[in-house]
Design a protein around this motif. Sequence first.
Motif, mmCIF file in Angstrom:
data_model
loop_
_atom_site.group_PDB
_atom_site.id
_atom_site.type_symbol
_atom_site.label_atom_id
_atom_site.label_comp_id
_atom_site.label_asym_id
_atom_site.label_seq_id
_atom_site.Cartn_x
_atom_site.Cartn_y
_atom_site.Cartn_z
ATOM 1 N N MET A 5 1.062 7.959 -15.609
ATOM 2 C CA MET A 5 1.831 7.131 -14.674
ATOM 3 C C MET A 5 1.702 7.642 -13.249
ATOM 4 O O MET A 5 1.695 6.851 -12.306
ATOM 5 C CB MET A 5 3.299 7.080 -15.108
ATOM 6 N N CYS A 6 1.586 8.941 -13.089
ATOM 7 C CA CYS A 6 1.425 9.524 -11.760
ATOM 8 C C CYS A 6 0.094 9.084 -11.150
ATOM 9 O O CYS A 6 0.037 8.680 -9.983
ATOM 10 C CB CYS A 6 1.519 11.034 -11.849
ATOM 11 N N ILE A 7 -0.967 9.125 -11.926
ATOM 12 C CA ILE A 7 -2.274 8.710 -11.431
ATOM 13 C C ILE A 7 -2.282 7.211 -11.148
ATOM 14 O O ILE A 7 -2.822 6.760 -10.130
ATOM 15 C CB ILE A 7 -3.386 9.086 -12.437
ATOM 16 N N LYS A 8 -1.690 6.413 -12.012
ATOM 17 C CA LYS A 8 -1.592 4.972 -11.771
ATOM 18 C C LYS A 8 -0.794 4.683 -10.499
ATOM 19 O O LYS A 8 -1.120 3.791 -9.734
ATOM 20 C CB LYS A 8 -0.950 4.253 -12.967
ATOM 21 N N GLY A 9 0.261 5.452 -10.271
ATOM 22 C CA GLY A 9 1.045 5.286 -9.048
ATOM 23 C C GLY A 9 0.246 5.625 -7.808
ATOM 24 O O GLY A 9 0.346 4.941 -6.788
ATOM 25 N N ILE A 10 -0.568 6.658 -7.901
ATOM 26 C CA ILE A 10 -1.402 7.033 -6.760
ATOM 27 C C ILE A 10 -2.408 5.930 -6.452
ATOM 28 O O ILE A 10 -2.628 5.574 -5.296
ATOM 29 C CB ILE A 10 -2.095 8.382 -7.021
ATOM 30 N N LEU A 11 -3.007 5.358 -7.494
ATOM 31 C CA LEU A 11 -3.953 4.265 -7.276
ATOM 32 C C LEU A 11 -3.267 3.056 -6.662
ATOM 33 O O LEU A 11 -3.802 2.419 -5.749
ATOM 34 C CB LEU A 11 -4.638 3.887 -8.590
ATOM 35 N N PHE A 12 -2.088 2.733 -7.146
ATOM 36 C CA PHE A 12 -1.341 1.602 -6.625
ATOM 37 C C PHE A 12 -0.971 1.813 -5.159
ATOM 38 O O PHE A 12 -1.184 0.942 -4.317
ATOM 39 C CB PHE A 12 -0.077 1.398 -7.471
ATOM 40 N N PHE A 13 -0.430 2.978 -4.850
ATOM 41 C CA PHE A 13 -0.001 3.239 -3.483
ATOM 42 C C PHE A 13 -1.186 3.439 -2.532
ATOM 43 O O PHE A 13 -1.093 3.107 -1.348
ATOM 44 C CB PHE A 13 0.940 4.434 -3.423
ATOM 45 N N SER A 14 -2.299 3.949 -3.027
ATOM 46 C CA SER A 14 -3.461 4.106 -2.140
ATOM 47 C C SER A 14 -4.010 2.746 -1.745
ATOM 48 O O SER A 14 -4.500 2.573 -0.620
ATOM 49 C CB SER A 14 -4.536 4.963 -2.795
ATOM 50 N N PHE A 15 -3.934 1.755 -2.626
ATOM 51 C CA PHE A 15 -4.343 0.401 -2.257
ATOM 52 C C PHE A 15 -3.467 -0.126 -1.130
ATOM 53 O O PHE A 15 -3.969 -0.646 -0.127
ATOM 54 C CB PHE A 15 -4.261 -0.537 -3.467
ATOM 55 N N TRP A 16 -2.159 0.023 -1.279
ATOM 56 C CA TRP A 16 -1.251 -0.492 -0.253
ATOM 57 C C TRP A 16 -1.333 0.313 1.037
ATOM 58 O O TRP A 16 -1.111 -0.216 2.126
ATOM 59 C CB TRP A 16 0.175 -0.565 -0.785
ATOM 60 N N GLN A 17 -1.655 1.599 0.942
ATOM 61 C CA GLN A 17 -1.891 2.379 2.155
ATOM 62 C C GLN A 17 -3.089 1.826 2.910
ATOM 63 O O GLN A 17 -3.072 1.735 4.135
ATOM 64 C CB GLN A 17 -2.157 3.845 1.822
ATOM 65 N N GLY A 18 -4.130 1.457 2.173
ATOM 66 C CA GLY A 18 -5.309 0.862 2.794
ATOM 67 C C GLY A 18 -4.977 -0.445 3.488
ATOM 68 O O GLY A 18 -5.473 -0.716 4.588
ATOM 69 N N VAL A 19 -4.128 -1.243 2.867
ATOM 70 C CA VAL A 19 -3.714 -2.510 3.478
ATOM 71 C C VAL A 19 -2.930 -2.247 4.763
ATOM 72 O O VAL A 19 -3.169 -2.882 5.800
ATOM 73 C CB VAL A 19 -2.886 -3.354 2.481
ATOM 74 N N VAL A 20 -2.017 -1.297 4.711
ATOM 75 C CA VAL A 20 -1.223 -0.966 5.903
ATOM 76 C C VAL A 20 -2.125 -0.422 7.013
ATOM 77 O O VAL A 20 -1.974 -0.791 8.183
ATOM 78 C CB VAL A 20 -0.098 0.036 5.546
ATOM 79 N N LEU A 21 -3.085 0.429 6.652
ATOM 80 C CA LEU A 21 -4.007 0.953 7.663
ATOM 81 C C LEU A 21 -4.874 -0.140 8.249
ATOM 82 O O LEU A 21 -5.181 -0.113 9.448
ATOM 83 C CB LEU A 21 -4.869 2.070 7.064
ATOM 84 N N ASP A 22 -5.269 -1.130 7.449
ATOM 85 C CA ASP A 22 -6.025 -2.275 7.977
ATOM 86 C C ASP A 22 -5.200 -3.047 9.001
ATOM 87 O O ASP A 22 -5.705 -3.437 10.057
ATOM 88 C CB ASP A 22 -6.437 -3.221 6.848
ATOM 89 N N VAL A 23 -3.937 -3.264 8.680
ATOM 90 C CA VAL A 23 -3.052 -3.986 9.600
ATOM 91 C C VAL A 23 -2.851 -3.193 10.883
ATOM 92 O O VAL A 23 -2.891 -3.753 11.990
ATOM 93 C CB VAL A 23 -1.703 -4.297 8.910
ATOM 94 N N LEU A 24 -2.653 -1.876 10.758
ATOM 95 C CA LEU A 24 -2.468 -1.045 11.956
ATOM 96 C C LEU A 24 -3.731 -1.025 12.823
ATOM 97 O O LEU A 24 -3.641 -1.041 14.046
ATOM 98 C CB LEU A 24 -2.077 0.377 11.556
ATOM 99 N N ALA A 25 -4.896 -0.999 12.188
ATOM 100 C CA ALA A 25 -6.145 -1.022 12.952
ATOM 101 C C ALA A 25 -6.332 -2.365 13.639
ATOM 102 O O ALA A 25 -6.777 -2.430 14.793
ATOM 103 C CB ALA A 25 -7.323 -0.719 12.041
ATOM 104 N N ALA A 26 -5.986 -3.452 12.958
ATOM 105 C CA ALA A 26 -6.114 -4.778 13.556
ATOM 106 C C ALA A 26 -5.130 -4.975 14.707
ATOM 107 O O ALA A 26 -5.430 -5.674 15.674
ATOM 108 C CB ALA A 26 -5.905 -5.849 12.492
ATOM 109 N N ALA A 27 -3.963 -4.335 14.597
ATOM 110 C CA ALA A 27 -2.953 -4.453 15.652
ATOM 111 C C ALA A 27 -3.244 -3.541 16.834
ATOM 112 O O ALA A 27 -2.591 -3.647 17.870
ATOM 113 C CB ALA A 27 -1.574 -4.136 15.085
ATOM 114 N N GLY A 28 -4.190 -2.642 16.684
ATOM 115 C CA GLY A 28 -4.534 -1.749 17.774
ATOM 116 C C GLY A 28 -3.745 -0.463 17.809
ATOM 117 O O GLY A 28 -3.807 0.284 18.783
#
Length: 61
Positions: A5-28
Amino acid sequence: MAKFMCIKGILFFSFWQGVVLDVLAAAGVIKSHHFWLDVEHNQEAIQNVLIILEMVFSIIQ
């Protein structure tokens, strides 16, 4: 089961971290201060550091 479950959680949260970083990069918010590095490389570096930190904390658990 807890490690699984810990590894699955890391995979889940790393996906959403990538999404947040994409939004932050697009926002400047994430900017590049060097002419040889673009924003995408900075974003990937931040994502990689976050994943490394998460893996270290999951191993300690």
